[in-house]
Design a protein around this motif. Sequence first.
Motif, PDB file in Angstrom:
ATOM      1  N   SER A 129       0.820  -1.207   0.000  1.00  0.00           N
ATOM      2  CA  SER A 129       0.000   0.000   0.000  1.00  0.00           C
ATOM      3  C   SER A 129       0.858   1.263   0.000  1.00  0.00           C
ATOM      4  CB  SER A 129      -0.917   0.005   1.226  1.00  0.00           C
ATOM      5  OG  SER A 129      -1.577   1.237   1.358  1.00  0.00           O
ATOM      6  N   ASP A 130       0.352   2.300  -0.656  1.00  0.00           N
ATOM      7  CA  ASP A 130       1.040   3.599  -0.654  1.00  0.00           C
ATOM      8  C   ASP A 130       1.084   4.206   0.750  1.00  0.00           C
ATOM      9  OD1 ASP A 130       1.401   3.373  -3.380  1.00  0.00           O
ATOM     10  OD2 ASP A 130      -0.350   4.613  -3.892  1.00  0.00           O
ATOM     11  N   PRO A 169     -19.035  -7.708   6.000  1.00  0.00           N
ATOM     12  CA  PRO A 169     -17.892  -7.559   6.912  1.00  0.00           C
ATOM     13  C   PRO A 169     -17.354  -8.908   7.368  1.00  0.00           C
ATOM     14  CG  PRO A 169     -19.664  -6.057   7.521  1.00  0.00           C
ATOM     15  CD  PRO A 169     -20.224  -6.976   6.474  1.00  0.00           C
ATOM     16  N   PRO A 170     -16.042  -9.062   7.474  1.00  0.00           N
ATOM     17  CA  PRO A 170     -15.463 -10.317   7.976  1.00  0.00           C
ATOM     18  C   PRO A 170     -15.939 -10.617   9.391  1.00  0.00           C
ATOM     19  CG  PRO A 170     -13.785  -8.920   6.976  1.00  0.00           C
ATOM     20  CD  PRO A 170     -15.015  -8.080   7.108  1.00  0.00           C
ATOM     21  N   ALA A 171     -15.921 -11.899   9.725  1.00  0.00           N
ATOM     22  CA  ALA A 171     -16.426 -12.325  11.033  1.00  0.00           C
ATOM     23  C   ALA A 171     -15.534 -11.870  12.174  1.00  0.00           C
ATOM     24  CB  ALA A 171     -16.571 -13.843  11.062  1.00  0.00           C
ATOM     25  N   ASP A 172     -14.235 -11.762  11.925  1.00  0.00           N
ATOM     26  CA  ASP A 172     -13.329 -11.366  13.009  1.00  0.00           C
ATOM     27  C   ASP A 172     -12.115 -10.618  12.451  1.00  0.00           C
ATOM     28  OD1 ASP A 172     -11.606 -13.372  11.973  1.00  0.00           O
ATOM     29  OD2 ASP A 172     -12.464 -14.872  13.313  1.00  0.00           O
ATOM     30  N   THR A 173     -11.296 -10.155  13.361  1.00  0.00           N
ATOM     31  CA  THR A 173     -10.132  -9.357  12.982  1.00  0.00           C
ATOM     32  C   THR A 173      -9.147 -10.152  12.132  1.00  0.00           C
ATOM     33  OG1 THR A 173     -10.345  -7.996  14.971  1.00  0.00           O
ATOM     34  CG2 THR A 173      -8.199  -8.018  13.904  1.00  0.00           C
ATOM     35  N   ALA A 174      -8.981 -11.426  12.437  1.00  0.00           N
ATOM     36  CA  ALA A 174      -8.049 -12.251  11.663  1.00  0.00           C
ATOM     37  C   ALA A 174      -8.466 -12.304  10.197  1.00  0.00           C
ATOM     38  CB  ALA A 174      -7.973 -13.648  12.253  1.00  0.00           C
ATOM     39  N   ASP A 175      -9.770 -12.486   9.950  1.00  0.00           N
ATOM     40  CA  ASP A 175     -10.252 -12.514   8.563  1.00  0.00           C
ATOM     41  C   ASP A 175     -10.105 -11.144   7.902  1.00  0.00           C
ATOM     42  OD1 ASP A 175     -10.864 -15.160   8.764  1.00  0.00           O
ATOM     43  OD2 ASP A 175     -13.030 -14.874   9.038  1.00  0.00           O
ATOM     44  N   ALA A 176     -10.337 -10.072   8.654  1.00  0.00           N
ATOM     45  CA  ALA A 176     -10.205  -8.723   8.099  1.00  0.00           C
ATOM     46  C   ALA A 176      -8.762  -8.456   7.673  1.00  0.00           C
ATOM     47  CB  ALA A 176     -10.657  -7.694   9.124  1.00  0.00           C
ATOM     48  N   VAL A 180      -7.092  -7.641   3.987  1.00  0.00           N
ATOM     49  CA  VAL A 180      -6.174  -6.527   3.753  1.00  0.00           C
ATOM     50  C   VAL A 180      -4.888  -7.028   3.092  1.00  0.00           C
ATOM     51  CG1 VAL A 180      -4.688  -4.866   4.939  1.00  0.00           C
ATOM     52  CG2 VAL A 180      -7.093  -5.042   5.560  1.00  0.00           C
ATOM     53  N   ALA A 181      -4.405  -8.188   3.530  1.00  0.00           N
ATOM     54  CA  ALA A 181      -3.174  -8.743   2.971  1.00  0.00           C
ATOM     55  C   ALA A 181      -3.303  -9.024   1.480  1.00  0.00           C
ATOM     56  CB  ALA A 181      -2.802 -10.022   3.720  1.00  0.00           C
ATOM     57  N   ALA A 182      -4.547  -9.281   1.037  1.00  0.00           N
ATOM     58  CA  ALA A 182      -4.793  -9.533  -0.386  1.00  0.00           C
ATOM     59  C   ALA A 182      -4.845  -8.243  -1.197  1.00  0.00           C
ATOM     60  CB  ALA A 182      -6.093 -10.314  -0.548  1.00  0.00           C
ATOM     61  N   GLY A 183      -4.679  -7.111  -0.527  1.00  0.00           N
ATOM     62  CA  GLY A 183      -4.646  -5.828  -1.226  1.00  0.00           C
ATOM     63  C   GLY A 183      -5.961  -5.100  -1.252  1.00  0.00           C
ATOM     64  N   VAL A 184      -6.919  -5.529  -0.394  1.00  0.00           N
ATOM     65  CA  VAL A 184      -8.242  -4.899  -0.359  1.00  0.00           C
ATOM     66  C   VAL A 184      -8.407  -4.129   0.938  1.00  0.00           C
ATOM     67  CG1 VAL A 184     -10.723  -5.272  -0.464  1.00  0.00           C
ATOM     68  CG2 VAL A 184      -9.185  -6.763  -1.772  1.00  0.00           C
ATOM     69  N   GLY A 185      -8.408  -2.802   0.879  1.00  0.00           N
ATOM     70  CA  GLY A 185      -8.752  -1.960   2.010  1.00  0.00           C
ATOM     71  C   GLY A 185      -7.754  -1.945   3.144  1.00  0.00           C
ATOM     72  N   ARG A 200       3.767 -11.284   7.177  1.00  0.00           N
ATOM     73  CA  ARG A 200       4.811 -10.654   6.370  1.00  0.00           C
ATOM     74  C   ARG A 200       4.244  -9.815   5.224  1.00  0.00           C
ATOM     75  NH1 ARG A 200       9.000 -15.442   5.087  1.00  0.00           N
ATOM     76  NH2 ARG A 200       7.037 -16.566   4.841  1.00  0.00           N
ATOM     77  N   ASP A 201       2.983 -10.079   4.856  1.00  0.00           N
ATOM     78  CA  ASP A 201       2.409  -9.345   3.727  1.00  0.00           C
ATOM     79  C   ASP A 201       1.555  -8.151   4.158  1.00  0.00           C
ATOM     80  OD1 ASP A 201       0.526 -10.988   4.841  1.00  0.00           O
ATOM     81  OD2 ASP A 201      -0.014 -12.031   2.981  1.00  0.00           O
ATOM     82  N   VAL A 202       1.615  -7.772   5.459  1.00  0.00           N
ATOM     83  CA  VAL A 202       0.911  -6.566   5.917  1.00  0.00           C
ATOM     84  C   VAL A 202       1.857  -5.712   6.763  1.00  0.00           C
ATOM     85  CG1 VAL A 202      -1.350  -7.701   5.920  1.00  0.00           C
ATOM     86  CG2 VAL A 202      -0.011  -7.588   8.036  1.00  0.00           C
ATOM     87  N   GLU A 203       1.518  -4.447   6.875  1.00  0.00           N
ATOM     88  CA  GLU A 203       2.217  -3.540   7.777  1.00  0.00           C
ATOM     89  C   GLU A 203       1.176  -2.712   8.513  1.00  0.00           C
ATOM     90  OE1 GLU A 203       5.479  -1.261   6.352  1.00  0.00           O
ATOM     91  OE2 GLU A 203       6.141  -2.804   4.922  1.00  0.00           O
ATOM     92  N   TYR A 204       1.617  -2.023   9.558  1.00  0.00           N
ATOM     93  CA  TYR A 204       0.681  -1.129  10.255  1.00  0.00           C
ATOM     94  C   TYR A 204       1.378   0.161  10.640  1.00  0.00           C
ATOM     95  CZ  TYR A 204       2.741  -2.884  14.663  1.00  0.00           C
ATOM     96  OH  TYR A 204       3.605  -3.213  15.678  1.00  0.00           O
ATOM     97  N   ARG A 205       0.554   1.219  10.760  1.00  0.00           N
ATOM     98  CA  ARG A 205       1.038   2.527  11.165  1.00  0.00           C
ATOM     99  C   ARG A 205       0.115   3.080  12.246  1.00  0.00           C
ATOM    100  NH1 ARG A 205       4.472   0.691   8.556  1.00  0.00           N
ATOM    101  NH2 ARG A 205       5.649   1.593   6.802  1.00  0.00           N
ATOM    102  N   VAL A 206       0.699   3.807  13.203  1.00  0.00           N
ATOM    103  CA  VAL A 206      -0.090   4.419  14.279  1.00  0.00           C
ATOM    104  C   VAL A 206      -1.039   5.459  13.686  1.00  0.00           C
ATOM    105  CG1 VAL A 206       0.042   5.932  16.300  1.00  0.00           C
ATOM    106  CG2 VAL A 206       1.642   4.020  16.061  1.00  0.00           C
ATOM    107  N   LEU A 207      -2.294   5.437  14.166  1.00  0.00           N
ATOM    108  CA  LEU A 207      -3.294   6.435  13.766  1.00  0.00           C
ATOM    109  C   LEU A 207      -3.325   7.494  14.867  1.00  0.00           C
ATOM    110  CD1 LEU A 207      -5.462   7.247  11.703  1.00  0.00           C
ATOM    111  CD2 LEU A 207      -7.108   5.915  13.066  1.00  0.00           C
ATOM    112  N   ARG A 208      -2.696   8.627  14.616  1.00  0.00           N
ATOM    113  CA  ARG A 208      -2.459   9.608  15.678  1.00  0.00           C
ATOM    114  C   ARG A 208      -3.726  10.176  16.295  1.00  0.00           C
ATOM    115  NH1 ARG A 208       2.336  12.724  12.525  1.00  0.00           N
ATOM    116  NH2 ARG A 208       0.684  12.793  10.968  1.00  0.00           N
ATOM    117  N   ASP A 209      -4.739  10.422  15.485  1.00  0.00           N
ATOM    118  CA  ASP A 209      -5.951  11.042  16.019  1.00  0.00           C
ATOM    119  C   ASP A 209      -7.103  10.049  16.165  1.00  0.00           C
ATOM    120  OD1 ASP A 209      -6.113  10.748  13.305  1.00  0.00           O
ATOM    121  OD2 ASP A 209      -6.974  12.726  12.894  1.00  0.00           O
ATOM    122  N   GLY A 210      -6.772   8.773  16.271  1.00  0.00           N
ATOM    123  CA  GLY A 210      -7.804   7.756  16.500  1.00  0.00           C
ATOM    124  C   GLY A 210      -8.039   7.543  17.987  1.00  0.00           C
ATOM    125  N   PRO A 211      -9.145   6.892  18.362  1.00  0.00           N
ATOM    126  CA  PRO A 211      -9.459   6.672  19.781  1.00  0.00           C
ATOM    127  C   PRO A 211      -8.606   5.559  20.383  1.00  0.00           C
ATOM    128  CG  PRO A 211     -11.105   5.622  18.397  1.00  0.00           C
ATOM    129  CD  PRO A 211     -10.200   6.361  17.461  1.00  0.00           C
TER     130      PRO A 211
END
Length: 244
Positions: A129-130, A169-176, A180-185, A200-211
Amino acid sequence: MANGSGSRGRGGAPRRAGGTKPSATKRTAGAKKPAPRARATPERTPAEEPRSFVLGAIPGATPGKWIALWRERMPHVTLELREIPVATQRSALDEVDAALVRLPLDDPDDLHVIRLYEEQPVVVMSADSDLTAAEELDLADLAGEVVIVPADDVVHLTVPDAVPPAFTPPADTADAIATVAAGVGVVIVPMSLARAHRRRDVEYRVLRDGPVSAVALAWPRERTTPDVDTFVGIVRGRTAQSSR
């Protein structure tokens, strides 16, 4: 001239062969020996009966250090760790001694709740992802992105100008995250869940203004047992010698 009656010592007492006097032991042979003193028997603390302590934990919680201290201080009480879904965490408190839960809790009046720590939200995205170009993200950066909200969502965040997914919507976070790893959302979760589902096929970034998401220790007020008190003390950092 020598007297034929034999040699005598001073005072007329006959000497033994070799010139020694009768020993003191011989003279007191008839005396009674003192009775040996009875040794005090130390009091024994009765061994505690083996039992178990059931600790519930929502996904992402990391109670490892507390469990290690429990096993060191309470070797006679087996700690059973039981994962509980966030969606049913309130009812699960009836089946465990205590639990690590996510706030808020429904109907907390009959519970003891100790707030422990807060987690930052992160945005999980495909490694291609960009969005990975940034070190941290703001909600404005997600405008136009497909934001996936799984059925077990714990962030409860509406992202302005996001694109709703065109699928169930996926049933749980693992499915979500697999989606995402497949390049969707993208998906927004507390940091501990992103780490728990690391790929290995995903990354994450802190969302500064999230709850933030708060994790707490909770248990029913009417079931505050000595074992619960011990676990609370461990969580609060009391030593084995500290008083409650």
